[in-house]
Design an enzyme around this catalytic site. Structure first.
Site, short mmCIF file in Angstrom:
data_model
loop_
_atom_site.label_atom_id
_atom_site.label_comp_id
_atom_site.label_asym_id
_atom_site.label_seq_id
_atom_site.Cartn_x
_atom_site.Cartn_y
_atom_site.Cartn_z
N VAL A 116 4.00 -0.90 4.28
CA VAL A 116 2.53 -1.14 4.52
C VAL A 116 2.08 -2.10 3.63
CG1 VAL A 116 0.38 -0.30 5.42
CG2 VAL A 116 2.60 1.05 5.76
N GLY A 170 6.83 4.06 4.06
CA GLY A 170 7.18 4.94 5.24
C GLY A 170 8.26 5.04 5.64
N GLY A 171 8.67 6.04 6.80
CA GLY A 171 9.92 6.07 7.22
C GLY A 171 10.58 5.04 7.92
N PHE A 172 9.58 4.33 8.30
CA PHE A 172 10.28 3.02 9.28
C PHE A 172 9.80 1.80 8.64
CE2 PHE A 172 9.31 6.38 12.44
CZ PHE A 172 10.84 6.56 12.80
N ASP A 176 2.85 14.65 16.22
CA ASP A 176 3.09 14.28 14.68
C ASP A 176 1.81 14.30 13.82
OD1 ASP A 176 4.86 14.59 12.25
OD2 ASP A 176 4.86 12.39 12.49
N LEU A 229 0.65 -1.37 0.02
CA LEU A 229 -0.04 0.18 -0.03
C LEU A 229 0.79 1.24 -0.02
CD1 LEU A 229 -2.81 -0.96 2.69
CD2 LEU A 229 -2.90 -0.91 0.29
#
Length: 650
Positions: free
Chosen positions: A348, A343-345, A459, A340
């Site tokens: 998904v 991301g930064g970590f 955030d 999907l």
């Protein structure tokens, strides 16, 4: 010659420890708390303040302070500054040195013009004062911290076991005759729990003073912290800590001072050469041995830390744990077809359980520990939050190097994919936008006021707001969130995390955050919803400005209607203008003037409530943020740019 060999080995030992630190074996000591005295202030250019700066700046290079406890003084009469450094007794010299140096810098930053100040780091304390502080027991100001998780104690013996252990260690620490340490560690156990404790006084106290200081600290534990699995009580003269895991090491004493007089060398060139070879070989062997020992200690500590983190997670959310095989099957072995976003970590994926339930799985990067704290935060916080405008965490997996978070699937992805997309924005009419604005406000109010904890998100942005199939908003990504006690209003941090454009200036520049930091982010988000554009910098005629400055300029000139997204052809102009007004109230530069989320929700839902006039918003320039933070603060922020690839939380 033996003395020369000893010096060489000592030098190599310190060099190896320094090298080990660079490789990650010695970790940067974390800040805990500080206290700046209210007894009076001095000007920054006064002789007293210059002495404070000189004294604290020199502590990291003063070799005396590397071995536990030392006192220093600079100046005369009313300009005299006294300081003490106090390391935990089980610290090796290089770690003590690093901790003292970092703490002294922190104290200069935290107490810029006070006559007295103290800062506690995880493993050391640095304190200065215009009064004499050596050999004087001081219990105030006392600070305490405790873990939010309590001990599992079905037989009710925890209080008694803890009291017996702490009292025994108090007696041992007070009775110590060491000139550098009054220190004791120990363990107590039951079938259901273990307690590891460390008690320490400054060694300038006598036995009775040390015992009194620790007695007062021990007496504070039951009233402040109950059956918490971890507690710290900090005072200027003593400290107490216990955990449910082994956190301390061996006590190290300072080496005796090296003699300035060396023995004469033996006669003969052959003798000198052979001894030199022996010394070099011994030094190399010692260096290799030390490096191997450091490597083993690091790997063992890393393994133990991961085990402790897993135990903590399990104790807080054991019922939410999934088997890795279950999630792998649900995502077709993490197929690229199921991806999907990134991301930064981590990545998904979309998945489906055998019962037909659709899920979103965030798979954190296996090669990095960057997201460890964020992973734990999500589990321990989100698992306890139940509100329709917060994304629901279904579970997690912590197996080997795999760290997975399982969420309910949000079919419409993140808000930024709608509001900043020229074509999709056409389908986001004012009815939906207003519904989203109110829903986010309800979610934030729950976090700040109505949940069992007070939580600061830190955030909030459009990419962290997910939309379900009916376009209801749900706040996501609690990896950066911070837990407050119900009576706590603000806190400070050196680890600034977030996204340019959404961060409140007091947080981005100084590390101060509170519920009003989230209010600022919410105000930015509201203005973006109304205007259909990001709060980044754009060319407006001959000027370069961001969305906040553009909105403020139009508001003052009475042309706020120019801000409304041109795609909003249907909608209440009064309602839209009221949202612009509320957005500007939320982003005011003065923190105290920003409304609470409870007030914001009332403004949105009750038109009988009159709105105050907003004052100047905070025009936080990108370059100013970077130059300020680069001086002495760690920082993790993403750019508020148009291109986004992550429809689920980082």
């Amino acid at each position: 010659m033996r003395m020369r060999a000893s010096r060489l080995l000592l030098f190599l030992f310190c060099a190896m420890l320094t090298h080990a630190e660079k490789l990650g074996f010695a970790q940067r000591d974390p800040y805990v708390l500080h206290d700046c005295s209210n007894t009076g202030n001095v000007s920054s250019n006064s002789a007293y303040r210059k002495n404070v700066n000189t004294l604290l700046s020199s502590l990291s290079s003063n070799t005396q302070s590397h071995y536990g406890f030392y006192n220093f003084s600079v100046g005369e009469n009313s300009d005299r500054v006294n300081a003490v450094t106090f390391c935990r007794a089980d610290l090796i010299p290089i770690d003590c040195q690093n901790c003292v140096g970092t703490s002294a810098e922190e104290l200069l930053f935290r107490c810029p013009n006070q006559k007295e100040g103290i800062v506690w780091y995880m493993n050391c304390t640095v304190r200065y004062s215009n009064n004499s502080i050596f050999g004087i027991m001081q219990f105030e100001s006392m600070q305490h911290l405790h873990n939010i998780i309590n001990v599992t104690d079905p037989i009710g013996t925890f209080d008694q076991v803890r009291e017996t252990l702490l009292d025994r260690l108090r007696s041992e620490a007070a009775a110590s005759t060491s000139t550098l340490h009054k220190f004791a560690t120990g363990k107590a156990s039951s079938p259901y729990f273990d307690i590891y404790a460390l008690l320490q006084c400054t060694p300038d106290l006598n036995q009775q003073e040390c015992s009194d200081c620790l007695n007062q600290s021990i007496a504070k534990v039951p009233t402040c912290c109950g059956p918490a699995i971890g507690v710290r009580v900090l005072t200027p003269s003593c400290n107490l800590r216990y955990e449910n895991n082994h956190f301390y090491g061996f006590t190290l004493e300072a080496p005796p001072p090296l003699s300035s007089t060396l023995a004469p060398p033996a006669e003969g060139k052959g003798s000198n050469s052979s001894r030199t070879i022996i010394i070099v070989v011994a030094a190399v062997v010692s260096a290799v041995l030390i490096f191997c020992i450091c490597t083993c200690i690091y790997l063992r500590m890393r393994k133990q830390r991961k085990k402790v983190e897993m135990d903590e997670i399990n104790s807080g959310a054991e019922s939410l744990q999934f088997d890795f095989s279950t999630i792998r099957i649900a995502t077709d072995n993490f197929s690229d077809v199921k991806k999907l976003g990134q991301g930064g970590f981590g990545t998904v994926y979309k998945g489906k359980f055998p019962n037909g339930q659709e899920i979103a799985v965030k798979r954190l990067s296996r090669s990095s520990e960057q997201g460890d704290q964020e992973f734990k935060n999500e589990i321990l916080l989100v698992a306890r939050l139940q509100q329709r405008n917060l994304v629901r965490l279904l579970g997690f997996c912590f197996e080997g190097n795999e760290r997975l978070l399982v969420y309910e699937l949000m079919p419409n992805g993140s808000l930024d994919h709608f509001i900043f997309d020229p074509s999709k924005r056409l389908h986001l009419d004012w009815k939906f936008r207003y519904k989203i604005i109110v829903g986010i406000a309800r979610g934030l109010q729950y976090l700040h006021e109505d949940s069992q904890f007070r939580i600061i998100h830190r955030d909030l942005k459009t990419s962290n707001v997910l939309l379900d199939k009916e376009m209801n908003p749900k706040i996501s990504d609690f990896g950066m969130a911070r837990l407050f006690t119900l009576d706590q209003t603000q806190a400070n941090t050196r680890r600034i995390v977030g996204t340019y454009g959404y961060m409140a200036p007091e947080y981005a520049m100084h590390g101060h955050f509170s519920v009003k930091s989230d209010v600022f982010s919410y105000g930015v988000l509201v203005l973006e919803m109304v205007c259909g554009r990001k709060n980044n910098y754009f060319q407006n005629g001959e000027n370069t400005e961001n969305l906040l400055s553009h909105a403020w300029k139009n508001w003052r000139e009475g042309t706020a209607s120019n801000l409304i997204d041109s795609t909003l052809r249907v909608g209440s102009t009064t309602e839209i203008m009221r949202c612009i007004h509320i957005g500007l109230l939320c982003v005011q530069e003065n923190v105290a003037e920003r409304p609470t989320m409870a007030s914001v929700l009332l403004m949105l839902t009750s038109y009988s409530m009159a709105l105050s006039m907003p004052s100047r918003p905070a025009f936080l320039m990108h370059s100013i943020v970077e130059s300020d933070i680069s001086l002495d603060r760690s920082f993790h922020a993403s750019q508020n740019v148009v291109s986004m690839t992550d429809p689920y939380p980082r």
